[in-house]
Design a protein around this motif. Structure first.
Motif, PDB file in Angstrom:
ATOM      1  N   ILE A  30       1.523  -0.957  -0.296  1.00  0.00           N
ATOM      2  CA  ILE A  30       0.110  -0.144  -0.105  1.00  0.00           C
ATOM      3  C   ILE A  30       0.715   1.735   0.051  1.00  0.00           C
ATOM      4  O   ILE A  30       1.731   1.619   1.067  1.00  0.00           O
ATOM      5  N   LYS A  31       0.852   1.941  -0.766  1.00  0.00           N
ATOM      6  CA  LYS A  31       1.293   3.198  -1.080  1.00  0.00           C
ATOM      7  C   LYS A  31       1.108   4.158  -0.310  1.00  0.00           C
ATOM      8  O   LYS A  31       0.088   4.932  -0.715  1.00  0.00           O
ATOM      9  N   ILE A  32       1.350   4.978   0.603  1.00  0.00           N
ATOM     10  CA  ILE A  32       1.218   5.933   1.344  1.00  0.00           C
ATOM     11  C   ILE A  32       2.153   7.078   1.496  1.00  0.00           C
ATOM     12  O   ILE A  32       3.503   6.555   1.488  1.00  0.00           O
ATOM     13  N   GLY A  33       1.689   8.472   1.691  1.00  0.00           N
ATOM     14  CA  GLY A  33       2.368   9.779   1.509  1.00  0.00           C
ATOM     15  C   GLY A  33       2.057  10.288   2.772  1.00  0.00           C
ATOM     16  O   GLY A  33       0.673  10.165   3.047  1.00  0.00           O
ATOM     17  N   ALA A  34       3.571  11.060   3.240  1.00  0.00           N
ATOM     18  CA  ALA A  34       3.269  12.111   4.435  1.00  0.00           C
ATOM     19  C   ALA A  34       3.551  12.989   4.209  1.00  0.00           C
ATOM     20  O   ALA A  34       4.960  13.497   4.269  1.00  0.00           O
ATOM     21  N   ALA A  35       2.240  13.866   4.169  1.00  0.00           N
ATOM     22  CA  ALA A  35       3.505  15.211   3.521  1.00  0.00           C
ATOM     23  C   ALA A  35       2.786  15.718   4.931  1.00  0.00           C
ATOM     24  O   ALA A  35       2.169  15.960   5.612  1.00  0.00           O
ATOM     25  N   VAL A  36       4.314  16.117   5.579  1.00  0.00           N
ATOM     26  CA  VAL A  36       4.460  17.347   6.940  1.00  0.00           C
ATOM     27  C   VAL A  36       4.623  18.358   6.183  1.00  0.00           C
ATOM     28  O   VAL A  36       4.741  18.486   5.427  1.00  0.00           O
ATOM     29  N   TYR A  37       3.911  19.536   7.339  1.00  0.00           N
ATOM     30  CA  TYR A  37       4.294  20.855   6.775  1.00  0.00           C
ATOM     31  C   TYR A  37       6.336  20.923   6.755  1.00  0.00           C
ATOM     32  O   TYR A  37       6.838  21.967   6.729  1.00  0.00           O
ATOM     33  N   GLY A  38       7.414  20.633   7.782  1.00  0.00           N
ATOM     34  CA  GLY A  38       8.620  20.526   7.454  1.00  0.00           C
ATOM     35  C   GLY A  38       9.393  20.137   8.695  1.00  0.00           C
ATOM     36  O   GLY A  38       8.732  19.225  10.080  1.00  0.00           O
ATOM     37  N   LEU A  39      10.708  19.128   8.342  1.00  0.00           N
ATOM     38  CA  LEU A  39      11.486  18.963   8.948  1.00  0.00           C
ATOM     39  C   LEU A  39      12.577  19.312   9.833  1.00  0.00           C
ATOM     40  O   LEU A  39      13.904  18.367   9.775  1.00  0.00           O
ATOM     41  N   VAL A  92      -0.858  10.950   4.297  1.00  0.00           N
ATOM     42  CA  VAL A  92      -1.160  11.167   5.778  1.00  0.00           C
ATOM     43  C   VAL A  92      -1.398  12.820   5.710  1.00  0.00           C
ATOM     44  O   VAL A  92       0.414  13.277   5.638  1.00  0.00           O
ATOM     45  N   PHE A  93      -1.056  13.806   5.954  1.00  0.00           N
ATOM     46  CA  PHE A  93      -1.196  15.165   5.983  1.00  0.00           C
ATOM     47  C   PHE A  93      -1.426  15.993   7.145  1.00  0.00           C
ATOM     48  O   PHE A  93      -2.318  16.384   8.722  1.00  0.00           O
ATOM     49  N   VAL A  94       0.001  16.699   7.241  1.00  0.00           N
ATOM     50  CA  VAL A  94       0.511  17.930   8.616  1.00  0.00           C
ATOM     51  C   VAL A  94       0.356  18.767   8.435  1.00  0.00           C
ATOM     52  O   VAL A  94       1.673  19.416   7.471  1.00  0.00           O
ATOM     53  N   PRO A  95      -1.121  20.209   8.254  1.00  0.00           N
ATOM     54  CA  PRO A  95      -0.967  20.908   6.847  1.00  0.00           C
ATOM     55  C   PRO A  95       0.228  22.161   8.068  1.00  0.00           C
ATOM     56  O   PRO A  95      -0.016  22.536   9.170  1.00  0.00           O
TER      57      PRO A  95
END
Length: 332
Positions: A30-39, A92-95
């Motif tokens: 399962i292909k999941i992207g985690a888009a986080v605001y900054g690392l 998965v979104f961390v805006p």
């Protein structure tokens, strides 16, 4: 820290948004992207590290890519467009921005890709679910710890997170709620330092020059900024313990500072937020899935409830003299 796959952003306009993303899951991982605001800072690094250590990821059930949003809403939208064109199964979104992020969620929804929010909120009714913590409560708790130390007397400064992010908005609401209980306390300054230790140090240096010993309390909406304020106080040759200081997150340096009595902190369990969101995202793609993360046992009050709840609330943990050593031990 484990190696992190950071996707390269692109700005190409998405032509077609009707990809059948669920088909990929049938053919393999399962292909999941985690888009986080900054690392850049430790908290989101801990969040991302926990995501990569999710049992579904380490076992190969999930192919996870963490996208570094670089604190820019447009970058995050470009990353959503990339995930859509590449046929990701879930996001998965961390805006970074509570309003601007809604466009990205809408694009994914139109492409049939479920989006699970985590850590920070977005103003969209199209999220599959949200896994995070109550930031109003955190803002109240941190401000109250400062005000209690001040005996509700004197003046404070407030160092805010990025303007427009849900944590900044909601922790600000909590700050105001606590301040309303102390009508004799004056807010001398209130300004953003964008979750940055360096920006907060510069801000605090300016405020110390302008207000000096009038500042009795520092309400920082995250630990990095509280730590920056502490550095400014030390650089000015002042005694940190003469100030009431609090932050939020429980990052490692803040745990050490809390142990020595320089500040108060509230642990935000980013690991539980990340792993919980991945479990919910998998469930959205694979309906018969049962959670593999241990966080549901750690926080039974969250209740899995077949992974179909709209919101899962990860509890806060105040950092105390009794638990700080155990919390530090987990970072080894």
């Amino acid at each position: 820290m484990t190696f992190r796959k950071l996707a390269t952003t692109v700005s190409a306009l998405v032509i077609g948004l009707s990809l059948a993303s669920a088909a990929n899951a049938k053919d393999g991982a399962i292909k999941i992207g985690a888009a986080v605001y900054g690392l850049n800072a430790e908290f989101m690094q801990l969040w991302a590290d926990a995501a990569e250590k999710h049992p579904a990821v380490t076992s190969g059930l999930v192919d996870l890519t963490v996208f570094d949003g670089r604190y820019d809403a447009l970058v995050q939208q470009d990353q959503f467009e990339t995930m859509i064109t590449q046929g990701y199964d879930a996001i998965v979104f961390v805006p970074i921005d509570i309003d601007a992020g809604a466009t990205a969620v809408e694009l994914a929804h139109e492409a049939g890709i479920p989006v699970v929010g985590s850590n920070t909120m977005v103003n969209s009714k199209l999220l599959t679910a949200y896994v995070g913590s109550d930031d109003v409560q955190a803002g109240y708790m941190e401000a109250k710890s400062v005000l209690d130390k001040m005996n509700c007397k004197g003046s404070v400064v407030i160092i805010e997170g990025p303007i427009g992010q849900s944590a900044q908005i909601q922790r600000g609401e909590g700050n105001k709620k606590a301040l309303a209980e102390c009508p004799d306390v004056t807010v001398l300054e209130q300004q953003t330092a964008n979750w940055s230790r360096a920006e907060a140090q510069s801000l605090m240096e300016n405020w110390l020059t302008a207000h000096g010993s009038d500042i009795k309390g520092i309400i920082a909406q995250n630990d990095e900024m509280a730590l920056g304020a502490i550095e400014a106080i030390k650089s000015a040759g002042l005694n940190v313990k003469d100030f009431a200081i609090a932050g939020v997150d429980g990052v490692t340096d803040a745990l050490h500072a809390a142990k020595e009595g320089s500040m108060a902190s509230i642990l935000q369990d980013g690991a539980a937020q990340a792993q919980g969101a991945i479990d919910v995202a998998i469930k959205a793609v694979k309906p018969d899935y049962q959670p593999l993360s241990e966080i549901w046992k750690q926080y039974p009050e969250m209740t899995w409830d077949d992974g179909k709840k709209p919101e899962y609330n990860v509890p806060w943990t105040p950092v105390t003299a009794e638990n700080v050593d155990a919390l530090l031990a987990k970072r080894q």
